[in-house]
Write an enzyme that holds these catalytic residues in place. Sequence first.
Site, PDB file in Angstrom:
ATOM      1  N   HIS A 247       6.001 -18.559 -12.733  1.00  0.00           N
ATOM      2  CA  HIS A 247       6.833 -18.926 -13.864  1.00  0.00           C
ATOM      3  C   HIS A 247       6.073 -18.593 -15.142  1.00  0.00           C
ATOM      4  CE1 HIS A 247       4.453 -22.685 -13.841  1.00  0.00           C
ATOM      5  NE2 HIS A 247       4.807 -22.795 -15.108  1.00  0.00           N
TER       6      HIS A 247
ATOM      7  N   TYR B 239      -2.509 -30.623 -16.084  1.00  0.00           N
ATOM      8  CA  TYR B 239      -2.278 -29.572 -17.064  1.00  0.00           C
ATOM      9  C   TYR B 239      -1.759 -30.140 -18.377  1.00  0.00           C
ATOM     10  CZ  TYR B 239       2.523 -29.678 -15.189  1.00  0.00           C
ATOM     11  OH  TYR B 239       3.769 -30.076 -14.768  1.00  0.00           O
TER      12      TYR B 239
END
Length: 151
Positions: free
Chosen positions: A51, A119
């Site tokens: 992605h 993240y």
Amino acid sequence: MIHGIYVKHLVRHCDDRGFFMEILRDDDNLLSRFGQASMSKTYPGVIKAFHYHEKQDDLWFFPVGSAQVVLYDLREDSPTKGETNVFYMGEDNPILLVIPKGVAHGYRVLGSEPAVIVYFTTLSYDRQQPDEKRIPWDDPAIGFDWRTQNR
């Protein structure tokens, strides 16, 4: 290396109790701004790819387990358009990896234990209009071979 990718090697301060390690500091200047911090656990052998984002940058860290991280530069105006980078990240190689918008990214969990990814993004997730464009893990334009290369 793909233009705009940054790697920060993390330092463990060990003693007889364990270790301490800074992950991200405001004076690292790795993100243009802070948007969100998230965490995900992925099981052994799973491939989560690919992605990319049009508006946000990502910063990845694997504190648990090991992962093969693959980046592919999709940006038309980039001097490294079409380049692929591979990073081996995890508890045995503690690094932060900055992934700019327009760079496709994904990972495969290595070994027999799950991996945990923490993240950070420069924007918060918008559930109504997610900034997440998907590409198949085996996209022929990227042409990445996810199999372990036994040597």
